[in-house]
Design a protein around this motif. Structure first.
Motif, short mmCIF file in Angstrom:
data_model
loop_
_atom_site.label_atom_id
_atom_site.label_comp_id
_atom_site.label_asym_id
_atom_site.label_seq_id
_atom_site.Cartn_x
_atom_site.Cartn_y
_atom_site.Cartn_z
N LYS A 1 0.86 -1.18 0.00
CA LYS A 1 0.00 0.00 0.00
C LYS A 1 0.90 1.24 0.00
N GLY A 2 0.48 2.23 -0.77
CA GLY A 2 1.21 3.49 -0.83
C GLY A 2 0.29 4.63 -0.43
N GLN A 3 0.86 5.61 0.27
CA GLN A 3 0.05 6.72 0.74
C GLN A 3 0.01 7.83 -0.31
N VAL A 4 -1.18 8.35 -0.53
CA VAL A 4 -1.37 9.48 -1.45
C VAL A 4 -2.13 10.57 -0.71
N ALA A 5 -1.96 11.81 -1.17
CA ALA A 5 -2.66 12.94 -0.55
C ALA A 5 -2.75 14.07 -1.55
N TRP B 1 1.07 2.92 -7.92
CA TRP B 1 -0.28 2.96 -7.35
C TRP B 1 -1.22 2.46 -8.43
N ASN C 1 -5.42 12.51 2.84
CA ASN C 1 -4.46 11.42 2.68
C ASN C 1 -5.15 10.08 2.87
N GLN C 2 -4.69 9.10 2.09
CA GLN C 2 -5.23 7.75 2.19
C GLN C 2 -4.22 6.75 1.64
N TRP C 3 -4.41 5.50 2.01
CA TRP C 3 -3.55 4.42 1.54
C TRP C 3 -4.26 3.72 0.38
N PHE D 1 -1.03 18.00 1.86
CA PHE D 1 -1.23 16.72 2.54
C PHE D 1 -2.64 16.63 3.14
#
Length: 130
Positions: free
Chosen positions: A18-22, A47, A29-31, A26
């Motif tokens: 899983k990678g975090q994006v925002a 992603w 933000n979510q995985w 920021f």
């Protein structure tokens, strides 16, 4: 066949994750599901829902040491991390001397280091305190 031509391998090792994006600043933000992909000396993270991929490389040892020194110099009062001043250099040097003295004192307490009281030339040997 495209990967084989570009990277020298027909299949690249992939690992789910899983990678975090925002959003900007920021926010939100979510995985998200993605894949860690090994690409020769590099690695990347893709992603999957976004169709976005970013590549990473390891910095050289010289660059790593330079960045660590710059970071430390800013802690000692350098105007910015890129241009340490003389006062910051002196503070860093004094801190290293103090830490070395603490280590020597700790060694002496543990009995590993012994200074002979009657050895008048102990601190005047070649190479001491240069």
């Amino acid at each position: 066949d495209v990967a084989a031509k570009q990277w020298g391998h027909k299949h690249l090792p992939r690992f789910p994750g899983k990678g975090q994006v925002a959003g900007d600043g920021f926010v939100n933000n979510q995985w998200m599901d993605g894949q860690l992909i090994l690409v020769g000396e590099y690695f990347s993270f893709a992603w999957i829902p976004l169709g976005h991929q970013i590549f990473f490389g390891r910095p050289s040892a010289e660059l790593t040491l330079k960045m660590l020194k710059q970071s430390k110099m800013s802690e000692y009062g350098a105007k910015d991390a890129g241009s340490p001043n003389a006062a910051a250099e002196m503070r860093a040097f004094a801190q290293r001397c103090f830490e070395e003295s603490e280590m020597l004192a700790d060694d002496e307490v543990e009995g590993d280091l012994c200074f002979l009281v009657d050895d008048d030339d102990y601190f005047c040997q070649d190479g001491c305190f240069e």
